[in-house]
Design a protein around this motif. Structure first.
Motif, PDB file in Angstrom:
ATOM      1  N   SER A  90       3.273   9.595   0.683  1.00  0.00           N
ATOM      2  CA  SER A  90       3.164   9.845  -0.702  1.00  0.00           C
ATOM      3  C   SER A  90       2.306  11.050  -1.094  1.00  0.00           C
ATOM      4  N   ASP A  91       2.195  11.506  -2.281  1.00  0.00           N
ATOM      5  CA  ASP A  91       1.234  12.460  -2.741  1.00  0.00           C
ATOM      6  C   ASP A  91      -0.046  12.139  -3.078  1.00  0.00           C
ATOM      7  N   GLU A  92      -0.924  12.792  -3.366  1.00  0.00           N
ATOM      8  CA  GLU A  92      -2.301  12.541  -3.771  1.00  0.00           C
ATOM      9  C   GLU A  92      -2.287  11.631  -4.910  1.00  0.00           C
ATOM     10  N   ALA A  93      -1.500  11.854  -6.104  1.00  0.00           N
ATOM     11  CA  ALA A  93      -1.789  11.084  -7.282  1.00  0.00           C
ATOM     12  C   ALA A  93      -1.265   9.714  -6.894  1.00  0.00           C
ATOM     13  N   ILE A  94      -0.473   9.395  -6.022  1.00  0.00           N
ATOM     14  CA  ILE A  94      -0.306   7.849  -5.882  1.00  0.00           C
ATOM     15  C   ILE A  94      -1.468   7.256  -5.020  1.00  0.00           C
ATOM     16  N   LEU A  95      -2.083   7.993  -4.154  1.00  0.00           N
ATOM     17  CA  LEU A  95      -3.254   7.335  -3.393  1.00  0.00           C
ATOM     18  C   LEU A  95      -4.168   7.225  -4.501  1.00  0.00           C
ATOM     19  N   LYS A  96      -4.542   8.052  -5.321  1.00  0.00           N
ATOM     20  CA  LYS A  96      -5.504   8.171  -6.371  1.00  0.00           C
ATOM     21  C   LYS A  96      -5.091   6.895  -7.160  1.00  0.00           C
ATOM     22  N   SER A  97      -4.038   6.630  -7.605  1.00  0.00           N
ATOM     23  CA  SER A  97      -3.879   5.805  -8.367  1.00  0.00           C
ATOM     24  C   SER A  97      -3.978   4.384  -7.773  1.00  0.00           C
TER      25      SER A  97
END
Length: 398
Positions: A90-97
């Motif tokens: 996944s992209d960074e946004a999903i990891l951040k979420s």
């Protein structure tokens, strides 16, 4: 009369020793060091470590009597690796979420998503259908215990079922644990197939570096499940891609392997290293030249290395650990020879845009220092011409 604290704590806890608990714990303790060297997903190492810790805890929990917690810990270990692989795709946004504890899909949805976004996961799932089906069946049965469906899943009924000699889940728990460990390792292989390639004897002498990735222990599959699982994993497209990449490489002789992988020069076998000089990097070629010239250096290291390269003359009495900043006062941009330290001598100079230090037991004489200065200047000048760099005067002594 009210029960005392010990009675309350220990009520209905059936402490046991699992049949294969000790052997499984030994394997898990080895797996604690599993590490991926993939720079793009280094956060996954935390997931791998957490999964192994959960599996270790599950054995202790079960043997102490907390059987339902043990089943939950096993289930969570597998879910942790599912999340890991999903986040790695996944992209960074999903990891951040995920880090912010915002909405995150359930495990079943994660597994469905993995089938769509990770071709390696999908491939493994298709070639090992019985393995994954067996795990899913075990998981369904474990959920009945975790969610307390049936009186035999109640602490207050455990003693009764034990007296009746009815199944109190030990064999089932061990089977569930074994499949969970195997599934965790398989997810690690999917994430980083180099971990399996490193176990292949055909490749051992063809990988010219010491990878951060840790190899798996395939004996676990042979002992508790089947070697067929490993054989099928080696048939996958994602494994063969990395296998054939390294298989096409030149096979290393043992002495060159020691230089490239173990950072060790055997002074009695320098001729063997010379035969594969073309496989060495620039500093390694330089060190080989120094040793072939007869200059008796024991250790070559730079400011970023922990130990650096050592020679077969690096005797036991030399210390093998150092504290931070210990060599700061010896780091000179201008070549500096024969600095005394702890009964040894340190020589430092700039080589290939790096500060290198040589450790030796005997003072370098004038001829050796002159030869080194000339060799350093020649080597740096070659690199200057190769890369067309500017402002290299300080490296070539001009």
């Amino acid at each position: 009369m009210f029960p005392d604290e010990n009675e309350l704590v220990n009520s209905y806890l059936l402490k046991i020793n699992l049949k294969d608990g000790k052997r499984l714990m030994e394997y898990l303790q080895r797996f604690v060091y599993l590490t991926t060297g993939r720079a793009d997903v280094m956060f996954c190492n935390a997931f791998i470590n957490e999964s192994i810790r959960l599996l270790i805890n599950s054995i202790r929990l079960y043997e102490e009597g907390f059987f339902d917690c043990a089943f939950y810990s096993v289930r969570q270990a597998v879910e942790c690796t599912n999340n890991m692989l999903y986040l790695a795709n996944s992209d960074e946004a999903i990891l951040k979420s995920w880090r912010l504890k915002e909405y995150f899909p359930s495990d079943n949805r994660i597994k469905d998503k993995l089938q769509k976004i990770d071709t390696s996961y999908k491939e493994v799932y298709s070639i090992l259908p019985s393995f994954f089906d067996t795990y899913e069946d075990l998981l369904k049965r474990a959920n009945k215990i975790i969610h307390k469906q049936g009186f035999n899943a109640f602490y207050s009924f455990r003693e009764i079922y034990k007296k009746k000699n009815e199944n109190t889940f030990e064999e089932f728990f061990e089977e569930f644990l074994i499949y969970a460990i195997a599934r965790t390792i398989i997810m690690y292989i999917i994430l980083d197939p180099l971990s399996l390639a490193l176990c292949d004897e055909r490749l051992i002498m063809k990988i010219p570096f010491m990878p951060m990735t840790e190899p798996i222990d395939i004996e676990f599959f042979t002992e508790f499940l089947s070697k067929d699982i490993i054989d099928k994993l080696k048939e996958t497209e994602f494994f063969n891609e990395i296998f054939y990449f390294f298989d096409a490489k030149e096979e290393l002789n043992p002495e060159t392997f020691d230089v490239l992988v173990n950072e060790f020069y055997d002074l009695e076998k320098l001729h063997s290293i010379e035969l594969q000089r073309h496989l060495l990097n620039a500093p390694e070629k330089f060190f080989l030249d120094v040793l072939q010239h007869g200059i008796k250096i024991k250790r070559f290291f730079n400011e970023d290395s922990i130990m650096g390269y050592i020679t077969s003359d690096y005797i036991d009495k030399f210390k093998m650990s150092w504290h931070s900043g210990e060599y700061d006062s010896y780091k000179k941009e201008e070549s500096c020879f024969n600095m005394s330290k702890d009964g040894l001598f340190i020589s430092s100079f700039m080589l290939y845009d790096e500060l290198w230090l040589f450790e030796h037991t005997m003072i370098l004489n004038e001829n050796e220092m002159d030869w080194l200065k000339q060799k350093i200047a020649e080597s740096n000048n070659k690199l200057k011409k190769l890369y067309g760099e500017i402002n290299w005067d300080r490296f070539i002594g001009e």
